[in-house]
Design an enzyme around this catalytic site. Sequence first.
Site, PDB file in Angstrom:
ATOM      1  N   ARG A   1      37.667  34.442  41.023  1.00 18.87           N
ATOM      2  CA  ARG A   1      37.410  33.900  39.749  1.00 18.87           C
ATOM      3  C   ARG A   1      37.810  32.290  40.129  1.00 18.87           C
ATOM      4  NH1 ARG A   1      40.850  34.635  35.870  1.00 18.87           N
ATOM      5  NH2 ARG A   1      41.867  36.354  37.005  1.00 18.87           N
TER       6      ARG A   1
ATOM      7  N   TYR B   1      30.717  36.408  42.037  1.00 14.69           N
ATOM      8  CA  TYR B   1      32.011  37.231  41.996  1.00 14.69           C
ATOM      9  C   TYR B   1      32.305  37.857  40.673  1.00 14.69           C
ATOM     10  CZ  TYR B   1      36.862  38.293  41.855  1.00 14.69           C
ATOM     11  OH  TYR B   1      37.815  39.035  41.544  1.00 14.69           O
TER      12      TYR B   1
ATOM     13  N   GLY C   1      34.440  38.289  38.050  1.00 17.06           N
ATOM     14  CA  GLY C   1      34.813  37.686  36.677  1.00 17.06           C
ATOM     15  C   GLY C   1      34.068  36.521  36.594  1.00 17.06           C
TER      16      GLY C   1
ATOM     17  N   LYS D   1      35.300  39.303  31.752  1.00 16.54           N
ATOM     18  CA  LYS D   1      36.403  38.566  31.282  1.00 16.54           C
ATOM     19  C   LYS D   1      35.597  37.554  30.273  1.00 16.54           C
ATOM     20  CE  LYS D   1      39.542  39.926  34.036  1.00 16.54           C
ATOM     21  NZ  LYS D   1      40.623  40.709  33.696  1.00 16.54           N
TER      22      LYS D   1
ATOM     23  N   HIS E   1      43.815  41.576  27.186  1.00 16.23           N
ATOM     24  CA  HIS E   1      43.835  41.920  28.711  1.00 16.23           C
ATOM     25  C   HIS E   1      44.841  42.913  28.681  1.00 16.23           C
ATOM     26  CE1 HIS E   1      44.287  40.005  32.848  1.00 16.23           C
ATOM     27  NE2 HIS E   1      43.474  41.042  32.916  1.00 16.23           N
TER      28      HIS E   1
ATOM     29  N   SER F   1      48.159  39.477  36.624  1.00  8.75           N
ATOM     30  CA  SER F   1      47.685  40.134  37.810  1.00  8.75           C
ATOM     31  C   SER F   1      49.143  40.067  38.916  1.00  8.75           C
ATOM     32  CB  SER F   1      46.726  39.075  38.615  1.00  8.75           C
ATOM     33  OG  SER F   1      47.105  37.982  38.702  1.00  8.75           O
ATOM     34  N   ALA F   2      48.921  40.964  39.771  1.00  8.05           N
ATOM     35  CA  ALA F   2      49.973  41.284  40.750  1.00  8.05           C
ATOM     36  C   ALA F   2      51.042  41.890  40.068  1.00  8.05           C
ATOM     37  CB  ALA F   2      50.286  39.970  41.556  1.00  8.05           C
ATOM     38  N   CYS F   3      51.121  42.375  39.015  1.00  2.00           N
ATOM     39  CA  CYS F   3      52.100  43.389  38.247  1.00  2.00           C
ATOM     40  C   CYS F   3      51.921  44.801  38.304  1.00  2.00           C
ATOM     41  CB  CYS F   3      52.353  42.726  37.037  1.00  2.00           C
ATOM     42  SG  CYS F   3      52.955  41.198  37.020  1.00  2.00           S
ATOM     43  N   GLY F   4      51.043  45.145  38.893  1.00  2.00           N
ATOM     44  CA  GLY F   4      50.458  46.715  38.962  1.00  2.00           C
ATOM     45  C   GLY F   4      49.943  47.241  37.712  1.00  2.00           C
TER      46      GLY F   4
ATOM     47  N   THR G   1      46.678  48.162  36.959  1.00  2.00           N
ATOM     48  CA  THR G   1      45.636  49.461  37.326  1.00  2.00           C
ATOM     49  C   THR G   1      46.577  50.552  37.856  1.00  2.00           C
ATOM     50  OG1 THR G   1      43.940  47.910  38.115  1.00  2.00           O
ATOM     51  CG2 THR G   1      43.691  50.068  38.676  1.00  2.00           C
TER      52      THR G   1
ATOM     53  N   ASP H   1      41.882  47.155  31.860  1.00  5.33           N
ATOM     54  CA  ASP H   1      41.618  45.881  32.138  1.00  5.33           C
ATOM     55  C   ASP H   1      41.770  45.372  30.698  1.00  5.33           C
ATOM     56  OD1 ASP H   1      41.897  43.586  33.587  1.00  5.33           O
ATOM     57  OD2 ASP H   1      39.765  43.372  33.499  1.00  5.33           O
TER      58      ASP H   1
ATOM     59  N   ASN I   1      41.653  39.571  48.020  1.00 12.99           N
ATOM     60  CA  ASN I   1      41.020  39.839  46.790  1.00 12.99           C
ATOM     61  C   ASN I   1      39.858  40.760  46.945  1.00 12.99           C
ATOM     62  OD1 ASN I   1      40.846  39.749  43.864  1.00 12.99           O
ATOM     63  ND2 ASN I   1      39.440  38.117  43.950  1.00 12.99           N
TER      64      ASN I   1
ATOM     65  N   ARG J   1      37.620  44.158  46.770  1.00 13.74           N
ATOM     66  CA  ARG J   1      37.431  44.860  45.465  1.00 13.74           C
ATOM     67  C   ARG J   1      36.654  46.117  45.687  1.00 13.74           C
ATOM     68  NH1 ARG J   1      39.801  42.592  40.615  1.00 13.74           N
ATOM     69  NH2 ARG J   1      40.704  40.696  41.037  1.00 13.74           N
TER      70      ARG J   1
HETATM   71  O1  SAT Z   1      38.549  38.750  39.074  1.00 12.38           O
HETATM   72  S1  SAT Z   1      38.241  39.587  37.773  1.00 12.38           S
HETATM   73  O2  SAT Z   1      38.589  38.716  36.543  1.00 12.38           O
HETATM   74  O3  SAT Z   1      36.902  39.912  37.731  1.00 12.38           O
HETATM   75  C1  SAT Z   1      39.043  40.957  37.586  1.00 12.38           C
HETATM   76  C2  SAT Z   1      40.488  40.658  37.141  1.00 12.38           C
HETATM   77  O4  SAT Z   1      41.168  39.796  37.419  1.00 12.38           O
HETATM   78  O5  SAT Z   1      41.046  41.497  36.231  1.00 12.38           O
HETATM   79 MN    MN Z   2      42.255  41.516  34.664  1.00 18.85          MN
END
Ligand code: SAT
Ligand code: MN
Length: 590
Positions: free
Chosen positions: A73, A201, A203, A210, A230, A252-255, A257, A277, A372, A374
């Site tokens: 993003r 991409y 997002g 988003k 979110h 993000s980066a806090c687990g 998913t 998400d 990143n 995916r």
């Molecule tokens: O990068 S995205 O916004 O598509 C997905 C995310 O960060 O949750």
């Molecule tokens: Mn997200």
Amino acid sequence: MSTALEKWVEEQAKLTEPDKIYWCDGSEEEARGLIEIGMKEEKIGDTPIFTQLNQKNWPNAYFHRSHPTDVARTEHLTFVCHPDKETAGPNNNWMHPDEAKAKMTKLSDGCMHGKTMYVLPYMMGHPNSPYAKACVQLTDVSYVAVSMRIMTRMSKTVIEKIGNSENFVKGLHSVGDFDPDKRFIMHFPDENFVWSIGSGYGGNALLGKKCFSLRIASWQGLKEDWLAEHMVIMGIEDPKGNITYIAAALPSACGKTNLAMMQAALPGYKIWTIGDDIAWMNIGPDGRLWAINPEQGFFGVASGTSLKTNPNMIRTLKNNRFYPTLFTNTAINTDTNEPWWEGLDGEVPKNMIDWQGKKWDSSSGNKAAHPNARFTASIYNCDMLSKEYDNPKGVPISAIIVGGRRNQLIPLVVESFDWQHGVYLAASMGSETTAAATGLKAGVRRDPMAMLPFCGYNMGKYFQHWLNIGKKLSNPPKIFSVNWFRTDEEGKFIWPGFGDNIRVLKWIIDRVNNKVQAKETPIGLIPYLGDICLEGLDVPKERLQKLLEVKLDDWSEEISGVEKFLSQFGRYIPNEIIDENKKLAKEINE
Ligand code: SAT
Ligand code: MN
């Protein structure tokens, strides 16, 4: 007579001048055809949009390599175009709608020459849900069309549903020539319209995600009395078979998913995934908060996903109930034609090409997959999908969790005193930036509700909206803050995290059901040591004590950091939130 939708499509085609217009019906057969087109006809430079991966080990999986500049993003190119800057707030880039449209019109003039315009009719939310929204996105690349079919409920029945109404969310998307200088993601909240050019991409290009489901939807929620968040949505089943539903906001980066698909480490407990998400939450007739996941798929970070960190996601990626699964910017094992990323189980393959298609040299120190990289996979491929996922009413939320990545200070779990204090906890949440990784001075990046890049209006007003919603709930969820990331003197994580986080969730559920007491401290309610189940875990009580420690002397810096952060929203910040911070400051100084 053409419908409002047909007229709108015609107008966009007049501007963008595609060779063909193709109305998608959302069928599997059509998706197979789009993949064929992406393998044989459409390209980025010389690279086909899709290549087929090893079908034996990764059934229905296809690989997509993005333009090298188009890997994430781009927040600095993302604008929320309210008529005035204050409404957009300091949390958004702003451009006047007229100026934004003039700019985008110029960039879009003839941008679909030689291409097909795909018309994608889709629902965010179950079509029978009173909370769902009908949408149409136009795009000029098969990758986005196929991704949208995975991520949303795409169907021609949406066209019938829209009929001649103007009441649908519009998205106009073109990859343009991928020039980062001509890349913009523009939101027009008052028109339910997103206009995006120059990027393929997720997002930036899957406009249901988003762009609509958070930025535009948060504005709709403000006007219509609901919340677009979110957040993960999950059900937690206890050994007796009772299921408690929770929603959780983590940056993000806090687990996030991993939490949504957790393999619970306590015997008898089981997680049911609803979303990883986005949560749309409405006030139900019973005065509770009811949540739906508007999406239909996972667009997750591949790097770090493994049988250890998220076994259920690996299973989902290998499932082939819903066609297809996409991998973007992973590396490829050229001996087996399988996707690979850093952190995947097993040995590092000998022969690989990196995410840009170059032969990968393991001694170079470069990552083979893009960090990143995916995957895009249907939620129907997830074996732990809750049976309530398709329930049009959604699920009743008993607890809201907010969290961040904090090495120090913030305890493993804190329960708020009440809704208002919970909103304050959410408004002050943040994550440590690691000096090593970013070259920045280490510090805390505040990201309230993990919504800072996604709230489509002034965030001060957003906090007020949360307070207002709380007043309308006769049976509001309890709000908790969590922090899995506290470290010891050697910088090692104290809490094991992952599946063991169920131990914290269990305490949260016990609190929801009034089964355990909690200790009152100035920052909130903390578990008594014996109430967090440590059975089968190698964490001695003293370490848990450390995780739950509240040393008031350490809090003054935090409080001034929060004050500074909130002050940027000026008069929009509710007094109640400022008062909560002042109250805490006073207690600490006493
Ligand atoms: O990068 S995205 O916004 O598509 C997905 C995310 O960060 O949750
Ligand atoms: Mn997200």
